[in-house]
Design a protein around this motif. Sequence first.
Motif, mmCIF file in Angstrom:
data_model
loop_
_atom_site.group_PDB
_atom_site.id
_atom_site.type_symbol
_atom_site.label_atom_id
_atom_site.label_comp_id
_atom_site.label_asym_id
_atom_site.label_seq_id
_atom_site.Cartn_x
_atom_site.Cartn_y
_atom_site.Cartn_z
ATOM 1 N N GLN A 101 0.911 -1.155 0.109
ATOM 2 C CA GLN A 101 -0.071 0.072 -0.100
ATOM 3 C C GLN A 101 0.781 1.162 0.085
ATOM 4 O O GLN A 101 0.528 2.079 -0.750
ATOM 5 C CB GLN A 101 -0.854 -0.207 1.324
ATOM 6 C CG GLN A 101 -1.984 0.894 1.307
ATOM 7 C CD GLN A 101 -2.505 1.099 2.639
ATOM 8 O OE1 GLN A 101 -2.621 0.047 3.414
ATOM 9 N NE2 GLN A 101 -2.913 2.284 3.305
ATOM 10 N N GLN B 259 2.603 1.442 -3.214
ATOM 11 C CA GLN B 259 1.660 1.955 -4.343
ATOM 12 C C GLN B 259 1.411 3.594 -4.212
ATOM 13 O O GLN B 259 1.329 4.520 -5.270
ATOM 14 C CB GLN B 259 0.393 1.423 -4.226
ATOM 15 C CG GLN B 259 -0.747 2.173 -5.045
ATOM 16 C CD GLN B 259 -2.257 1.160 -5.132
ATOM 17 O OE1 GLN B 259 -2.156 0.232 -4.261
ATOM 18 N NE2 GLN B 259 -2.865 1.258 -6.042
ATOM 19 N N GLN B 260 1.458 4.091 -2.994
ATOM 20 C CA GLN B 260 1.305 5.690 -2.682
ATOM 21 C C GLN B 260 2.206 6.377 -3.306
ATOM 22 O O GLN B 260 1.994 7.551 -3.887
ATOM 23 C CB GLN B 260 1.150 5.823 -1.130
ATOM 24 C CG GLN B 260 0.499 7.312 -1.070
ATOM 25 C CD GLN B 260 0.439 7.569 0.457
ATOM 26 O OE1 GLN B 260 0.597 6.498 1.381
ATOM 27 N NE2 GLN B 260 0.352 8.690 0.802
ATOM 28 N N ASN C 54 2.431 8.541 -7.199
ATOM 29 C CA ASN C 54 2.635 10.111 -6.906
ATOM 30 C C ASN C 54 4.054 10.595 -7.297
ATOM 31 O O ASN C 54 4.457 11.632 -6.700
ATOM 32 C CB ASN C 54 2.313 10.572 -5.419
ATOM 33 C CG ASN C 54 0.711 10.182 -5.293
ATOM 34 O OD1 ASN C 54 -0.125 11.028 -5.671
ATOM 35 N ND2 ASN C 54 0.248 9.235 -4.502
ATOM 36 N N VAL D 27 2.305 8.730 4.870
ATOM 37 C CA VAL D 27 2.298 7.361 4.292
ATOM 38 C C VAL D 27 1.997 6.551 5.273
ATOM 39 O O VAL D 27 2.695 6.062 6.417
ATOM 40 C CB VAL D 27 3.799 6.955 3.491
ATOM 41 C CG1 VAL D 27 3.658 5.664 3.044
ATOM 42 C CG2 VAL D 27 3.998 8.003 2.675
#
Length: 467
Positions: A59, A62-63, A67, A342
């Motif tokens: 996760q 991915q963040q 970005n 995050v």
Amino acid sequence: MTSMTKTVSGSKTPGFLQQINWAFDPVSYLETNHQKYPDLFFTQAASGNYPIVYISHPQGIQQILTNDKKLFLASSETNDIFRPLLGDYSLILLEKEPHQQRRQLLAPPFHGERLYSYGQSICRITQEVMNRLGVGNQFTARKITQSITMQVILEVVFGIYEGERYQQLKTLLGKMLDIFNSPVSSAFLLFSALQINLGSWSPWGQFLRQRAKIDELIYQEIAERRANFDPNATDILSLLMSVRYEDGQPMTDKELRDELMTLLVAGHDTTATAMAWGLYWIHHLPEVKEKLLQELATLGNNPDPMEMVRLPYLSAVCNETLRITPVAMLTFPRIAQEPVEVMGYTIEPGTAVLGCMFLTHQREDLYPNPKQFKPERFLENKYSPYEFIPFGGGARRCVGDALAPFELKLVLGTIMSNYELSLADNRPEKLQRRGLTLGPARGVKMIFNGKRQQKSVMSQESLVSSH
Ligand code: HEM
């Protein structure tokens, strides 16, 4: 940012000890930290201008990777170590708009129809290299696969087939990459203070001489190809010579040279290592070898490369190889441009965040019994691009993310269909640092037992039932 966010923690061991541990035993360094900090941790593994965080939770990865054009920067400054070898115009040393533009030029030749046209060459090169082995010969798998991937790069990417220039480039590039992959002789790339030319006997002097010889050959090739341009050629150099930037300008000779070196350095050793691991796992586990041979037998003799790459078990074996023994441990750094949250942690601006695929691929929650080589995982589950992430993602996702698995399947499929091999050494192979990547410590010692006998064609149904 909420007031509830936490600060990323990390080992309290002095920085220089962490650096030594990371340099000489990266696997234990990562695993020890992972036990204490399962999702992300602050590390002093590398010295540099930025505080560094490694992240292994899908996760979080991915963040960051979704970005990395705004909140994070896929910086070029952090890749400076490659500058002497690859040059200022290398994709790896570009960032922001020029980087995106270059990627747009590079993408088409590496995907779709173009890629498929390289299949026959890859299978032929594999057989040419394997046919040089004699029955009973012991060989190091990594050396053989390196020979295959070097030839693939020279033909498919550079468009150079045979002759004197081909031989010279092959030898010179091989020597250059050996310098780059050896921790001792590559020290001068890491420490600019060692970059003094004290004549041909000094390491830096030697590096410069070798580089000058390689450049001369590459520029000769570019000049000849410009003079006799073949619009039907399918190699990547020819395609790059014909592409135009948005303002209508072609790539300059220096840009072409830097990109060829980049593709060679990024694409040759990495893929060879993955192939050597593939051969290791297949021969280390008789049931994997058996299933693979059964599947390959359904193709009959002289199979079409496109049919081979679609084989489900072969694909699963390749994916499982890239999962359990990934060649790259980390993505390139992404630098936070502003405070970012995050997974409940604060990442301060100016922090370098790296996705750690080595640890993601070892997560028990994603891959139960992660140390077990089990291709069936990839037949039974579908993993997201942030759970199975051998090629990184986002702005700097590997340019060879389609070519590398394509090559891996064709080379392993061709070798397994045509030759009988066995491991010369029954001890398990260990992961060892190889420059910036991880490879098999002993290179996978094998014995060539000869050509495989005519295959019996099995029906797809009997294969499926045996899975
Ligand atoms: C098994 C083989 C390979 C592995 C495991 C691998 C892995 C990677 C990884 C992890 C990255 C960084 C991605 C990121 O930061 O998000 C990368 C970048 C890159 N790879 Fe690969 N790679 C492989 C083969 C290749 C091949 C065959 C080529 C080309 C011929 C290639 C060319 C590149 C280039 C040019 C970049 C830099 C991209 C950029 O800066 O925009 N790689 N690779």
